[in-house]
Each structure stands twice: as structure tokens, then as C-alpha cells.
Design an enzyme around this catalytic site. Structure first.
Site, PDB file in Angstrom:
ATOM      1  N   PRO A  70      35.618  25.272  38.578  1.00 17.60           N
ATOM      2  CA  PRO A  70      35.547  24.785  39.968  1.00 17.60           C
ATOM      3  C   PRO A  70      35.883  23.302  40.051  1.00 17.60           C
ATOM      4  CG  PRO A  70      33.594  26.094  39.405  1.00 17.60           C
ATOM      5  CD  PRO A  70      34.345  25.877  38.134  1.00 17.60           C
ATOM      6  N   GLY A  71      36.603  22.948  41.100  1.00 15.94           N
ATOM      7  CA  GLY A  71      36.888  21.543  41.374  1.00 15.94           C
ATOM      8  C   GLY A  71      38.073  20.970  40.639  1.00 15.94           C
ATOM      9  N   THR A  72      38.870  21.798  39.963  1.00 18.82           N
ATOM     10  CA  THR A  72      39.991  21.270  39.190  1.00 18.82           C
ATOM     11  C   THR A  72      41.283  21.184  39.990  1.00 18.82           C
ATOM     12  OG1 THR A  72      40.326  23.508  38.331  1.00 18.82           O
ATOM     13  CG2 THR A  72      39.093  21.964  36.957  1.00 18.82           C
ATOM     14  N   GLY A  73      41.306  21.679  41.216  1.00 17.80           N
ATOM     15  CA  GLY A  73      42.475  21.491  42.071  1.00 17.80           C
ATOM     16  C   GLY A  73      43.327  22.719  42.266  1.00 17.80           C
ATOM     17  N   LYS A  74      42.769  23.923  42.146  1.00 15.01           N
ATOM     18  CA  LYS A  74      43.561  25.147  42.322  1.00 15.01           C
ATOM     19  C   LYS A  74      44.034  25.298  43.771  1.00 15.01           C
ATOM     20  CE  LYS A  74      40.197  27.655  40.765  1.00 15.01           C
ATOM     21  NZ  LYS A  74      39.270  26.568  40.393  1.00 15.01           N
ATOM     22  N   THR A  75      43.095  25.152  44.696  1.00 15.11           N
ATOM     23  CA  THR A  75      43.471  25.269  46.108  1.00 15.11           C
ATOM     24  C   THR A  75      44.380  24.122  46.529  1.00 15.11           C
ATOM     25  OG1 THR A  75      41.334  26.342  46.522  1.00 15.11           O
ATOM     26  CG2 THR A  75      42.546  25.539  48.435  1.00 15.11           C
ATOM     27  N   GLU A 106      12.735   8.386  23.728  1.00 14.75           N
ATOM     28  CA  GLU A 106      14.123   7.975  23.944  1.00 14.75           C
ATOM     29  C   GLU A 106      14.616   7.071  22.817  1.00 14.75           C
ATOM     30  OE1 GLU A 106      15.906   9.311  26.134  1.00 14.75           O
ATOM     31  OE2 GLU A 106      14.299  10.331  27.215  1.00 14.75           O
ATOM     32  N   HIS A 116      15.855   9.327  20.051  1.00 10.14           N
ATOM     33  CA  HIS A 116      17.213   9.806  20.329  1.00 10.14           C
ATOM     34  C   HIS A 116      18.242   8.730  19.995  1.00 10.14           C
ATOM     35  CE1 HIS A 116      16.260  13.637  22.023  1.00 10.14           C
ATOM     36  NE2 HIS A 116      15.570  13.157  23.044  1.00 10.14           N
TER      37      HIS A 116
END
Length: 631
Positions: A222-227, A444, A447
Site C-alpha cells: 500500500p502507498g507505493t503509487g499503483k493508482t 534502553e 539496547h
């Protein structure tokens, strides 16, 4: 001659009513009176009957012939009716009126019939009679109106099977999207531009005997520019472009989906050569027979069958090119994916570094930016971001700059926007006890220490103990943009994820719920290493991953119970090995971890420079980039 219609009838009726009121001067209506005048009429013997209506109005009816006498002798009574009641007046009390009437009757010797009646207003009966019909008509009207809206552009119940495809308007330059507006996606644009070029220059392809692909399927997250890519095709191609969503074929009426598919292709054939774009085709293209609880006569399957027939069936469909977009290609029907229907499957993936830079150039055009803003730096801060995510970053940066009353959008605003999108909104006012804050700081710091000292772990950029989103603390790492990950790299990542829990145990001697997200990620990654990637000596080079999605409805595992036990044992062994690695580093650099944790308690935010000052430079070269936040 003009054709007669219903308006003529209404006009004639209106004229008759107006003429009647204008020319009929004789107004026959009862006259309002009072008790004194009626008392005199009773004494004279002119009254035959008095009707008391609703205990508040008395209506007087004269004896036969008396009304004519009054009409002739007194001009005031010229228009009193000859029948019915001629006078009316209001009474205060029924008992008092009855007593006064009896007194007059006794004095004059004339008897008057007294009656009582309850009368409803005339409009009550009309309303009671008309109200059910009005309600029924209103319900029918709204049902018909909704059905006509669902029936396509023409409206009407008979058009419910018409396809609601929108034709792209190429005459409006403000709405027109071209390939210049689509940043990145170079490989996808090459394949999609070939279709556009064939429509523009069909002769050079036909001379070589080439045929245009009948369909192209755009697949990607989603959101990669297909449309957006499909909109660019509409802007570039000088042919009609019809756009429709997969959900537009789904309707409550049986057979409407297949009817709309037929109508869509009929419209396209009439305008051929033509491009038809179906967005979110997985709404109707899901593999048949995969819906539990539905029969073979499912309405969605009928729609898909009609689509398959129209795309490449018995009848030719020349001149119509189908574009479709989906982010769930694994669940589409195999018959829909075959050559002859969708000849090309174009992958629209997440943008690389250079493509992200181009996407930033597109979305930064409308922003008032700092002159010293480095766009390459912004592209490095957003690994794994899609085009929609980058657009959101630019908008959030502008909002943050406006919130602080700045004259332009600067580097700090973009960094804050990335933090906001990745980690969520800062919650500095969240109530945290000093002991909890200290536990978070050492968690933290664990990490940060392990990830900094392990060569293949994601390098640290920033660590904070300020609550953000659902996390009480967060560390920003630089995920390296790589396509292949080795076992050693994954083990280093596991060790850095477990370092927070290990640090809590080492310094406080107890366990807390703060490591939930870390443990969840570790467990999933270890199971993927053993069951999917074949990185276990005990299980071997086997993968139980199903990339086709065909076993979604399976109730059994693809391996035996013995293999399941082996997978569990191997996962525990991997976690134990990664934990031992984290414990060794924390024990060897205990003083540095304490220094880093105390610095976190003091400043709440620690950057790469501070970690480098405490532990020294990392063994491998690290570029200045921003990562995804880790809780």
C-alpha cells in the site's frame, strides 16, 4: 399543435377555483351572536334546537321559515343559511348556560331542544386518512431514489445493472497527471509506457507482427503509487480511459455484478481503443472456492466468471486494455492471472534511496523550505518509507513548522515529523515513577550498548526515555537497506533486541512487562529462521512457508508433531544463544552502560555522538541515516 400534458389539467383546475372565489359573491355562513340575542329569539319562539359542541360553543337552529323572515327583514342576517344552524356563540359554563336556558323557557313557555356533541377538527380525519399513505409513499420514494443512485449515471431502477465507470477528463490540466508527476518507479514506468506508446504509435508494432498486451496488473505494498501510475497512464494516453473500483461491482441484488461487468466492457468496446482501470481488483478477483460458508453460486464468483469471460473468452475483445491494481496478488484466482488476461505483472515496490529523493522533490514543490535543506539527507532518513509515507512526512513537517510560527520548513521539522510518524506523539506529561524511569533508562541503554558494539546489528541513531505512542521508551536505529540477510546478521539483531531484558535482570534482579515488544519480535524472527529460512541444523534446509496463500483455510500444519517439537527446541536454542551474546557484551561493558543510562536519566535523549564518546567508534562505517524506531 403543442402536445397535451398533465400541467394543462392542473392549470384548468386552478382557473376554475380562482374564478369561483372571484365571481361567487354570495357567502352563506352562520353569524356569530351572543346569549342576549339568542335569549330574545327563544322568548319569541323562533328557536327549535341548540347544539352545544365540545362544551364551549352553542349552535342555534331556527324553526322552519324563521330564517327566511330574518334574511328579508334584517340586512345583518342576509347571508345566514336556510338549513343547518344559523347562529353560534361561546358559552362559559355548561351548567350556567343550561340554567339560563331553563329560566327563559319557564318564563316564555317555549321549549327548546338542547343537545350535546363532541366534534373533532376537520383536518383530524384527513390527517388520519392521509398519514399512512404519505408514509408509504415516502418509503417508496427513498427506496426508488437509492436504487436509482446505485444504477449508474443514467439513474432509474432499470439502470441498476449499469457500470459506474468514470471517464478520465483530459481537458482539465489541473487534474491531469503525467509520468513527470510520478517520481521513482522507473522499471514500472518503462513497462507501462510501452502500452501507452503502442496506443500512440501502433503502426511500428504491427509491422513487426507484435500484439499489445491485453492487460497489466500493478502489484505492490500500500502507498507505493499503483493508482497514481494508472492516473499517469490516463494523462499520457490519448485514448478514452475508464476507471472503476472492484467494490463497485458488488451489490445487494443478485446478478448485478455480472451485469455491470458486461456493461463496462460494452462501453469500452464502443470507445476502442480504450483503457479500463480496475482498482482493488481483489474485491472480486479472489480465488474461487476459498470462501468458507459460501456455495458455488456465490454472487462474487459469478462476477469473477463474467470478468474472465469478457477479458479473454469466446468473443474477441480487441482494442480494450485492462489495467488493475492490488496489494494482495497472492489471493487472486489463477485463471485471472494467466497470460491472455493479464499478460504482465508489474511490481511496484518500496522506493530505493535515489527514488525517495525524487519523491521528496515532487512533494516539496509546494512547501516553503529552508535554503540549506539537504534533500539527500531527507532520503537517507526514511528507509522503508513508501511514497504515501513520504507525502505524509512533508505534510507533518509543514504542520510542525506552522505550529512553532516559523517562516519556513527546516531540517528539524522533518526530523520531528519522521519521529512523529515512526514512534507516535510524545507524551511528556505521562505519570512515571522515578523507579520506573530508571528501569526504562537501563532497558534502553542495554539496547543501545549491544547494538553499538555488535558489528552486524543496526547502528544506533538516537535513544530516548520520553514516552512516545504506546512505548515508554524508544531507540532509533539505522536499518541497512539490503536484500539478503545472513544468519550472523540476524543473530546480532536478536541479541540487541534481548539486551533490554538482560539489562533489567543484571541491574535490578527482576523482570518487567516492558520487554513485550522485544520478545514478540524475537520469537517471530526465530521461528522464521527455523521454519522458513532453513537456518537450523536440526530441522535442516527446509521451508514450510507458503508464498501462494493457497493453504489459508488449512486446519493442519504442513509438518508432523515431531517436527513441531524440533522447531520449538531450535527456537529456544537460538534465543538462548542470542541472550548469551547480549549478556557477554553487557558484562564486558558494564561501566559504559551505567554511564549511558545515567546520561539518559539526566537528559532523556541521547544521540550517536554521546554513545560514540562512551564506547568509541563502531567497527564498520556508518552513514548518517535515520531508522525505524524500536520500543
Amino acid at each position: 399543435m403543442p402536445r397535451p400534458n398533465i400541467m394543462w389539467l392542473w392549470s384548468a383546475i386552478t382557473l376554475v377555483i380562482v374564478g369561483y372565489w372571484i365571481f361567487n359573491n354570495e357567502e352563506v355562513e352562520p353569524v356569530k351572536s351572543d346569549w342576549a340575542a339568542v335569549e330574545q329569539m327563544v322568548s319569541n319562539g323562533d328557536v327549535e334546537r341548540i347544539m352545544v359542541v365540545n362544551r364551549e360553543e352553542a349552535r342555534v337552529m331556527l324553526k322552519e321559515g324563521k330564517a327566511d323572515s330574518l334574511r328579508e327583514s334584517d340586512l345583518r342576517y342576509k347571508h345566514i343559511p336556510k338549513t343547518g344552524y344559523q347562529f353560534f356563540f361561546n358559552i362559559g359554563s355548561v351548567d350556567s348556560f343550561k340554567a339560563d336556558l331553563e329560566e327563559v323557557e319557564a318564563q316564555s313557555g317555549n321549549k327548546v331542544v338542547l343537545a350535546f356533541e363532541n366534534e373533532k377538527p376537520w383536518y383530524d380525519s384527513w390527517l388520519m386518512g392521509l398519514l399512512p399513505w404519505v408514509v408509504m409513499f415516502g418509503i417508496w420514494f427513498f427506496i426508488m431514489r437509492g436504487m436509482s443512485r446505485g444504477g449508474g449515471a443514467g439513474g432509474g431502477i432499470m439502470n441498476v445493472g449499469k457500470a459506474r465507470a468514470q471517464e478520465f477528463d483530459q481537458s482539465d490540466p489541473n487534474k491531469r497527471v503525467t509520468f513527470k508527476d510520478v517520481a521513482g518507479l522507473e522499471e514500472a514506468k518503462v513497462e507501462i509506457m510501452e502500452i501507452v506508446d503502442f496506443l500512440k504509435n501502433a503502426s511500428k508494432y504491427r509491422e513487426l507482427g507484435a500484439k499489445i498486451p491485453k492487460g497489466a496488473l500493478l502489484v505492490g505494498p500500500p502507498g507505493t503509487g499503483k493508482t497514481l501510475l494508472a492516473k499517469a497512464v490516463a494523462g499520457e494516453a490519448n485514448v478514452p480511459f475508464l476507471s472503476i473500483s472492484g467494490s463497485d461491482f458488488v451489490e445487494m441484488f443478485v446478478g448485478v455484478g455480472a451485469s455491470r461487468v458486461r456493461d463496462l466492457f460494452d462501453q469500452a468496446k464502443q470507445k476502442a481503443p480504450c483503457i479500463v482501470f480496475i482498482d482493488e481488483i481483489d474485491a472480486i478477483g479472489r480465488a474461487r472456492g476459498k470462501n468458507a460458508g459460501f456455495s458455488g453460486n456465490d454472487e462474487r464468483e459469478n462476477t469473477l466468471n463474467q470478468l474472465l469471460t469478457e477479458m479473454d473468452g469466446f468473443q474477441t475483445n480487441s482494442g480494450v486494455i485492462i489495467l488493475a491494481a492490488t496489494n494482495r496478488a497472492d489471493i487472486l484466482d489463477k485463471a485471472l492471472m494467466r497470460a491472455g488476461r493479464f499478460d504482465r505483472q508489474i511490481e511496484v515496490g518500496l522506493p530505493e534511496l535515489s527514488e525517495r529523493r525524487e519523491i521528496f522533490d515532487v512533494h516539496l514543490r509546494k512547501l516553503k523550505l529552508d535554503k540549506d535543506l539537504d534533500r539527500d539527507f531527507l532520503a537517507k532518513q526514511t528507509p522503508g518509507f513508501s511514497g504515501a509515507d513520504i507525502a505524509n512526512v512533508c505534510n507533518e513537517a509543514a504542520l510542525i513548522a506552522a505550529r512553532h510560527n516559523k517562516d519556513f520548513v527546516g531540517k528539524e521539522d522533518f526530523l520531528a515529523a519522521v519521529d512523529r510518524i515512526i514512534g507516535g506523539l510524545e507524551r511528556k506529561n505521562k505519570a512515571i515513577t522515578p523507579q520506573e524511569k530508571k528501569t526504562i533508562a537501563y532497558h534502553e541503554a542495554g539496547h543501545a550498548t549491544v547494538s553499538w558494539l555488535l558489528e552486524h546489528a543496526n547502528p544506533l541513531v538516537k535513544v530516548t526515555i520520553i514516552p512516545r505512542g504506546k512505548a515508554l521508551g524508544a531507540a532509533w536505529y539505522l536499518p541497512e537497506e539490503r536484500h539478503i540477510t545472513t544468519r550472523e546478521q540476524m543473530m546480532h539483531e536478536l541479541a540487541s533486541l534481548l539486551a533490554g531484558r538482560v539489562s533489567e535482570e543484571k541491574f535490578f534482579g527482576h523482570l518487567s512487562t516492558g520487554a513485550l515488544n522485544d520478545l514478540e519480535r524475537v520469537t517471530k524472527q526465530c521461528y522464521a529462521m527455523v521454519a522458513y529460512y532453513g537456518m537450523s541444523e536440526e530441522v535442516g534446509s527446509m521451508s514450510y512457508y507458503d508464498s501462494t496463500g493457497q493453504s489459508d483455510m488449512a486446519f493442519t500444519k504442513p509438518y508432523s508433531e515431531r517436527t513441531a517439537q524440533q522447531i520449538d527446541d531450535e527456537v529456544r536454542a537460538l534465543i538462548a544463544k542470542a541472550r548469551a551474546m547480549a549478556e557477554q557484551i553487557i558484562d564486558e561493558h558494564r561501566d559504559g552502560l551505567i554511564e549511558l543510562a545515567e546520561l539518559l536519566l539526566e537528559r532523556e535523549v541521547v544521540f550517536t555522538e554521546d554513545v560514540e564518546r562512551i564506547f568509541g567508534k563502531r567497527g564498520n562505517k556508518v552513514e548518517e541515516e535515520r531508522p525505524v524506531a524500536e520500543a
